[in-house]
Design a protein around this motif. Sequence first.
Motif, PDB file in Angstrom:
ATOM      1  N   GLY A 181      -7.965  -1.060 -12.342  1.00  0.00           N
ATOM      2  CA  GLY A 181      -8.604  -2.040 -13.217  1.00  0.00           C
ATOM      3  C   GLY A 181      -8.865  -3.353 -12.514  1.00  0.00           C
ATOM      4  N   PHE A 182      -8.483  -3.382 -11.206  1.00  0.00           N
ATOM      5  CA  PHE A 182      -8.765  -4.581 -10.391  1.00  0.00           C
ATOM      6  C   PHE A 182      -9.726  -4.209  -9.269  1.00  0.00           C
ATOM      7  N   GLY A 183     -10.500  -5.186  -8.835  1.00  0.00           N
ATOM      8  CA  GLY A 183     -11.406  -4.989  -7.702  1.00  0.00           C
ATOM      9  C   GLY A 183     -12.755  -4.469  -8.142  1.00  0.00           C
ATOM     10  N   HIS A 184     -13.741  -4.744  -7.340  1.00  0.00           N
ATOM     11  CA  HIS A 184     -15.104  -4.300  -7.665  1.00  0.00           C
ATOM     12  C   HIS A 184     -15.986  -4.433  -6.435  1.00  0.00           C
ATOM     13  N   LYS A 226       0.838  -1.214   0.000  1.00  0.00           N
ATOM     14  CA  LYS A 226       0.000   0.000   0.000  1.00  0.00           C
ATOM     15  C   LYS A 226       0.868   1.258   0.000  1.00  0.00           C
ATOM     16  N   ARG A 280      -8.830 -10.800  -0.816  1.00  0.00           N
ATOM     17  CA  ARG A 280      -9.706  -9.624  -0.952  1.00  0.00           C
ATOM     18  C   ARG A 280     -10.644  -9.766  -2.159  1.00  0.00           C
ATOM     19  N   LEU A 313      -3.860  -1.426  -7.713  1.00  0.00           N
ATOM     20  CA  LEU A 313      -3.822  -2.147  -8.984  1.00  0.00           C
ATOM     21  C   LEU A 313      -5.070  -1.703  -9.761  1.00  0.00           C
TER      22      LEU A 313
HETATM   23  C1  SDX Z   1     -16.052   0.624 -12.422  1.00  0.00           C
HETATM   24  O1  SDX Z   1     -19.904  -0.096  -9.419  1.00  0.00           O
HETATM   25  C2  SDX Z   1     -19.751  -0.443 -10.627  1.00  0.00           C
HETATM   26  O2  SDX Z   1     -20.493  -1.289 -11.164  1.00  0.00           O
HETATM   27  C3  SDX Z   1     -18.635   0.246 -11.385  1.00  0.00           C
HETATM   28  C4  SDX Z   1     -18.399  -0.247 -12.803  1.00  0.00           C
HETATM   29  C5  SDX Z   1     -19.538   0.085 -13.722  1.00  0.00           C
HETATM   30  O3  SDX Z   1     -19.705  -0.615 -14.716  1.00  0.00           O
HETATM   31  O4  SDX Z   1     -20.197   1.132 -13.482  1.00  0.00           O
HETATM   32  O5  SDX Z   1     -18.202  -1.646 -12.793  1.00  0.00           O
HETATM   33  C6  SDX Z   1     -17.148   0.425 -13.399  1.00  0.00           C
HETATM   34  O6  SDX Z   1     -15.970   1.650 -11.822  1.00  0.00           O
HETATM   35  C7  SDX Z   1     -15.100  -0.513 -12.167  1.00  0.00           C
HETATM   36  C8  SDX Z   1     -14.060  -0.187 -11.055  1.00  0.00           C
HETATM   37  C9  SDX Z   1     -12.969   0.671 -11.651  1.00  0.00           C
HETATM   38  N1  SDX Z   1     -12.056   1.134 -10.579  1.00  0.00           N
HETATM   39  C10 SDX Z   1     -10.822   0.642 -10.438  1.00  0.00           C
HETATM   40  O7  SDX Z   1     -10.328  -0.258 -11.115  1.00  0.00           O
HETATM   41  C11 SDX Z   1      -9.994   1.329  -9.349  1.00  0.00           C
HETATM   42  C12 SDX Z   1      -9.302   0.275  -8.490  1.00  0.00           C
HETATM   43  N2  SDX Z   1     -10.302  -0.443  -7.721  1.00  0.00           N
HETATM   44  C13 SDX Z   1     -10.535  -0.013  -6.354  1.00  0.00           C
HETATM   45  O8  SDX Z   1     -10.417   1.341  -6.134  1.00  0.00           O
HETATM   46  C14 SDX Z   1     -11.753  -0.705  -5.730  1.00  0.00           C
HETATM   47  O9  SDX Z   1     -11.620  -2.042  -5.989  1.00  0.00           O
HETATM   48  C15 SDX Z   1     -13.143  -0.257  -6.134  1.00  0.00           C
HETATM   49  C16 SDX Z   1     -13.326   1.213  -6.014  1.00  0.00           C
HETATM   50  C17 SDX Z   1     -13.461  -0.685  -7.520  1.00  0.00           C
HETATM   51  C18 SDX Z   1     -14.110  -0.937  -5.173  1.00  0.00           C
HETATM   52  O10 SDX Z   1     -13.861  -0.433  -3.913  1.00  0.00           O
HETATM   53  P1  SDX Z   1     -14.574  -1.027  -2.603  1.00  0.00           P
HETATM   54  O11 SDX Z   1     -15.639  -2.000  -2.976  1.00  0.00           O
HETATM   55  O12 SDX Z   1     -14.941   0.123  -1.727  1.00  0.00           O
HETATM   56  O13 SDX Z   1     -13.443  -1.893  -1.959  1.00  0.00           O
HETATM   57  P2  SDX Z   1     -12.381  -1.352  -0.894  1.00  0.00           P
HETATM   58  O14 SDX Z   1     -11.700  -0.111  -1.401  1.00  0.00           O
HETATM   59  O15 SDX Z   1     -13.042  -1.315   0.436  1.00  0.00           O
HETATM   60  O16 SDX Z   1     -11.266  -2.526  -0.911  1.00  0.00           O
HETATM   61  C19 SDX Z   1     -11.391  -3.696  -0.120  1.00  0.00           C
HETATM   62  C20 SDX Z   1      -9.942  -4.151   0.110  1.00  0.00           C
HETATM   63  C21 SDX Z   1      -9.068  -3.058   0.729  1.00  0.00           C
HETATM   64  O17 SDX Z   1      -8.003  -3.738   1.357  1.00  0.00           O
HETATM   65  P3  SDX Z   1      -7.874  -3.669   3.005  1.00  0.00           P
HETATM   66  O18 SDX Z   1      -8.011  -2.221   3.388  1.00  0.00           O
HETATM   67  O19 SDX Z   1      -9.056  -4.524   3.492  1.00  0.00           O
HETATM   68  O20 SDX Z   1      -6.543  -4.273   3.303  1.00  0.00           O
HETATM   69  O21 SDX Z   1      -9.324  -4.454  -1.150  1.00  0.00           O
HETATM   70  C22 SDX Z   1      -8.257  -3.545  -1.389  1.00  0.00           C
HETATM   71  C23 SDX Z   1      -8.466  -2.354  -0.460  1.00  0.00           C
HETATM   72  O22 SDX Z   1      -7.211  -1.748  -0.156  1.00  0.00           O
HETATM   73  N3  SDX Z   1      -8.353  -3.147  -2.782  1.00  0.00           N
HETATM   74  C24 SDX Z   1      -7.333  -2.982  -3.608  1.00  0.00           C
HETATM   75  C25 SDX Z   1      -7.891  -2.645  -4.849  1.00  0.00           C
HETATM   76  N4  SDX Z   1      -9.224  -2.611  -4.746  1.00  0.00           N
HETATM   77  C26 SDX Z   1      -9.511  -2.911  -3.469  1.00  0.00           C
HETATM   78  N5  SDX Z   1      -6.003  -3.083  -3.400  1.00  0.00           N
HETATM   79  C27 SDX Z   1      -5.225  -2.849  -4.480  1.00  0.00           C
HETATM   80  N6  SDX Z   1      -5.700  -2.522  -5.698  1.00  0.00           N
HETATM   81  C28 SDX Z   1      -7.022  -2.415  -5.925  1.00  0.00           C
HETATM   82  N7  SDX Z   1      -7.460  -2.102  -7.125  1.00  0.00           N
END
Ligand code: SDX
Length: 390
Positions: free
Chosen positions: A268-271, A260, A321, A266
């Motif tokens: 483009g990862f996570g949802h 972190k 995660r 990362l």
């Molecule tokens: C879109 O909602 C939708 O449907 C959106 C979408 C659509 O079609 O409209 O699908 C389009 O926006 C897709 C998402 C695009 N964004 C990204 O790729 C940005 C990176 N992703 C993250 O910011 C995150 O995954 C989100 C914003 C997408 C989701 O966030 P959440 O659900 O609030 O999850 P979180 O931030 O609470 O993460 C949970 C855990 C955390 O770790 P801990 O604090 O528990 O240790 O997962 C980790 C986060 O740090 N984490 C990531 C990560 N995403 C979550 N760690 C590293 N890289 C990431 N991308």
Amino acid sequence: QTGFTTLDNGFVNTSTARSKITYIDGDQGILRYRGYPIEQIAENSTYLETAWLLIYGELPTADELAGFDARIRRHTLLHEDLRRFFDALPHSAHPMSVLSSAVGALGTFYEGSMSTSDPEQVELQTIRLLAKLPVIAAYAHKKSLGQAFLYPDNSLSFVDNFLKLNFGTMAEPYEVNPVLSKALERLLILHEDHEQNASTSTVRLVGSTQANMFSSISAGISALYGPLHGGANEAVLSMLADIKNSGQGVERFVERVKNKEEGVKLMGFGHRVYKNYDPRAKLVKESANEVLSALGVKDDLLDIAMELEGIALADDYFAERKLYPNVDFYTGVIYKAMGFPPRMFTVLFAIGRLPGWIAHWREMNADATTKIGRPQQLYLGSTQRDWPQR
Ligand code: SDX
């Protein structure tokens, strides 16, 4: 917890709407528009046919679709004063800022027909937005290039007209590449709706005040701009380029994410909903190699993306995660191969998402039980205190 309210940060456990438009099963990686699986729609449909399905609930007949397409073509021209709106902006303006401002401004030309309840006027706003958003988007692109704006060519399909407005010039005829056209149509379809994501929830919240469709969609575009939402597709490309230019390799980057370091994510990862592979990302990844080779483009950023995915999916940090590629992970490499600059990637997402925004705005407006969105808060500020005697 105070009184009778509980903080639900980010609405993780709160439903804000009843809807019949899109169904997602995050654990199974299922996405359906009006019950049809996204895989089948991507394979068989067009952007406008899918827009009709999302907005009106059923697939259009051939005549309905032809009429819809014809009406949209007849509304592609912007008012000449709106074309001049772009002159007020700097060349350096990010196309997403241009898009949200121009859509807000678009409404000012139709003050007399912006009813939120008159079915004919709601229909007209629907057609005007579908017809003019791609034109505004292409003008934002041309503005950033310092190139002259073209006029729409209504003899072309929705996607082909958009491609010509972006890549055509006044200096020579423009031939649409069918590979480009088919690939872009498919990507737009994959973005058309996604239930209560941040930008659609924004459109519904703004619309719940009975603000008109243009203002509501302009707000949705602003929400999409953020790098945690639609802006992620642009952020992924800079992440991949940074990995390549740093010479530190993918493993080192993954370590930085896991540590972190200064909020490195990362991208483009996570949802929020998908705790499995995003079905859209699977479809985009499958077509990435095919589209790039059909366009005769070789891009090592795609190889870096695939290597990054492989390492991340094998790493407990991401598995624990439930972090998988989302729709934004591979789209940027394809948009780049098509010739779009990275700052246009989220604009392409917005064009894709427009039918979903419109469908949700109309569904919310037609629902007699809709109340103005006004959440509560947990107050943590000062208790009462008296004004100082000075
Ligand atoms: C879109 O909602 C939708 O449907 C959106 C979408 C659509 O079609 O409209 O699908 C389009 O926006 C897709 C998402 C695009 N964004 C990204 O790729 C940005 C990176 N992703 C993250 O910011 C995150 O995954 C989100 C914003 C997408 C989701 O966030 P959440 O659900 O609030 O999850 P979180 O931030 O609470 O993460 C949970 C855990 C955390 O770790 P801990 O604090 O528990 O240790 O997962 C980790 C986060 O740090 N984490 C990531 C990560 N995403 C979550 N760690 C590293 N890289 C990431 N991308």
